[in-house]
Design a protein around this motif. Structure first.
Motif, mmCIF file in Angstrom:
data_model
loop_
_atom_site.group_PDB
_atom_site.id
_atom_site.type_symbol
_atom_site.label_atom_id
_atom_site.label_comp_id
_atom_site.label_asym_id
_atom_site.label_seq_id
_atom_site.Cartn_x
_atom_site.Cartn_y
_atom_site.Cartn_z
ATOM 1 N N SER A 20 0.867 -1.156 0.171
ATOM 2 C CA SER A 20 0.090 0.023 -0.084
ATOM 3 C C SER A 20 0.838 1.279 0.038
ATOM 4 C CB SER A 20 -1.128 0.024 1.546
ATOM 5 O OG SER A 20 -0.190 0.018 2.376
ATOM 6 N N ASN A 21 2.344 1.099 0.179
ATOM 7 C CA ASN A 21 2.973 2.430 0.068
ATOM 8 C C ASN A 21 4.398 2.139 -0.442
ATOM 9 O OD1 ASN A 21 4.958 2.180 2.505
ATOM 10 N ND2 ASN A 21 3.024 1.881 3.432
ATOM 11 N N THR A 37 1.230 8.872 8.831
ATOM 12 C CA THR A 37 0.325 7.852 8.637
ATOM 13 C C THR A 37 0.347 6.583 9.721
ATOM 14 O OG1 THR A 37 1.542 6.935 6.992
ATOM 15 C CG2 THR A 37 -0.010 8.847 6.304
ATOM 16 N N LYS A 74 2.876 11.962 0.104
ATOM 17 C CA LYS A 74 3.254 10.677 -0.161
ATOM 18 C C LYS A 74 2.335 9.870 -0.765
ATOM 19 C CE LYS A 74 3.192 6.449 3.104
ATOM 20 N NZ LYS A 74 3.213 6.028 4.420
ATOM 21 N N THR A 75 2.952 8.632 -1.649
ATOM 22 C CA THR A 75 1.860 8.289 -2.419
ATOM 23 C C THR A 75 1.577 6.597 -1.971
ATOM 24 O OG1 THR A 75 2.874 9.065 -4.472
ATOM 25 C CG2 THR A 75 1.652 7.019 -4.759
ATOM 26 N N THR A 76 0.431 6.596 -1.560
ATOM 27 C CA THR A 76 -0.025 5.049 -1.213
ATOM 28 C C THR A 76 -1.052 4.515 -2.338
ATOM 29 O OG1 THR A 76 -1.963 6.545 -0.307
ATOM 30 C CG2 THR A 76 -0.145 6.144 1.148
ATOM 31 N N TYR A 77 -1.330 3.540 -2.055
ATOM 32 C CA TYR A 77 -1.941 2.378 -3.144
ATOM 33 C C TYR A 77 -3.165 1.683 -2.573
ATOM 34 C CZ TYR A 77 2.611 3.453 -5.428
ATOM 35 O OH TYR A 77 3.292 4.229 -5.969
ATOM 36 N N ALA A 85 -6.557 -0.693 1.328
ATOM 37 C CA ALA A 85 -5.211 -0.994 1.103
ATOM 38 C C ALA A 85 -4.567 -2.264 1.785
ATOM 39 C CB ALA A 85 -4.455 0.454 1.636
#
Length: 311
Positions: A20-21, A37, A74-77, A85
């Motif tokens: 997820s990151n 986070t 920050k990029t999260t997925y 996630a």
């Protein structure tokens, strides 16, 4: 006396399964990174003991000497179908991701960005490698909440110390334990603000170091002060091995940064502002008169970073 919390922090590096990151750029023996986070993100503090592990085993233990903060994007997925996630990569098949929430495979996670506070703690000076001394299961049982899934988990130091001693890691356990002992202190409000525990702190330093100024050598006790190596006003605690006996004038110059001690060599560095005065210039490059403990070096290193290691 009382003992503060130990933090078990997860450092899984390239073996992390959760997608997820993008992870963090850590160096086990030097620094550890996280952001806002992460649960418990703001609870770690300078002087705390940290123990790094990778889910399978303990990696090492140290003391936090500095925490740098900054801001970043920050990029999260997430899984597009459910928005969660909670997923991991798969080794086979065209659909290379598995969602633990939906219990389905999917092709590719989707990105999103957010503003975060970033943290980087430095712990290299007191680092002790303890790879494999405790198993992952032992670490989990030591945490205050053994079933927690958080990457930062508090624990009671006396339990951690006992487990390390049973595992044969006596020296690191002793070193990090002493970093956490404090004399009950702080401030109490009267007509003026008074430091509590200062007399006990001074007696302790005199017992350990004798009638010696750490910078100039043998000195009558009446001319010596118990000097904190950190900001007592901020912490309100008298840390063991967090102070040195100093002559009053040298104490003042140390607090102002005109005198510093290199944490690795133990050599005195007298600033240019006062080096032309023979009384102080003669101290430049001399070795400190007190044997330095690892905790001394942590605090002196933070002082050095503040007054000498400027860009």
């Amino acid at each position: 006396m009382f003992v503060a919390t130990v933090w078990f922090v997860l450092a899984v590096g390239s073996e992390r399964q959760h997608g997820s990151n993008d992870g963090y750029d850590d160096d086990l023996a030097a620094h550890y990174r996280w952001d806002s986070t992460v649960p418990q993100h703001a609870n770690l503090a300078v002087g705390d003991v940290i123990a790094l592990w990778d889910k399978r085993k303990l990696l090492g233990i140290s003391v936090i000497e500095r925490i740098d903060t900054d801001h970043a994007v920050k990029t999260t997925y997430f899984h597009g179908s459910c928005g969660k996630a909670d997923f991991k990569p798969l080794k086979t098949g065209e659909l290379k991701w598995w969602c633990n929430k939906c219990r389905t495979r999917f092709a590719q996670p989707e990105p999103r960005t957010r503003d975060v506070v970033t943290y980087c703690l430095h712990h290299g000076r007191a680092w002790q490698s303890l790879s494999g001394r405790l198993t992952g299961d032992q670490v989990r049982r030591l945490c205050d909440k053994p079933r927690s899934q958080h990457s930062m988990r508090p624990a009671r130091w006396e339990k951690v110390q006992a487990a390390l001693e049973v595992a044969g890691a006596r020296l690191p356990a002793m070193v990090t334990a002493k970093a956490k002992f404090v004399i009950r202190g702080g401030h109490r409000q009267t007509t003026v603000e008074v430091r509590q525990g200062q007399d006990a702190f001074r007696r302790q330093l005199l017992t350990e170091q004798g009638e010696n100024c750490a910078f100039s050598g043998p000195t009558p006790a009446a001319a010596l002060e118990a000097a904190h190596l950190y900001s007592f006003a901020e912490s309100g605690e008298h840390h063991e091995f967090g102070g040195l006996m100093m002559r009053r004038d040298l104490h003042r110059l140390f607090d102002l940064g005109h005198i510093a001690v290199h944490p690795d060599t133990g050599l005195l560095d007298v600033g240019k502002e006062v080096r032309d005065y023979p009384l102080y210039g003669q101290l430049h490059g001399k070795t400190i008169h007190i044997p330095l403990q690892p905790q001394h070096r942590v605090w002196l290193g933070a002082h050095w970073d503040q007054h000498r290691a400027r860009p």
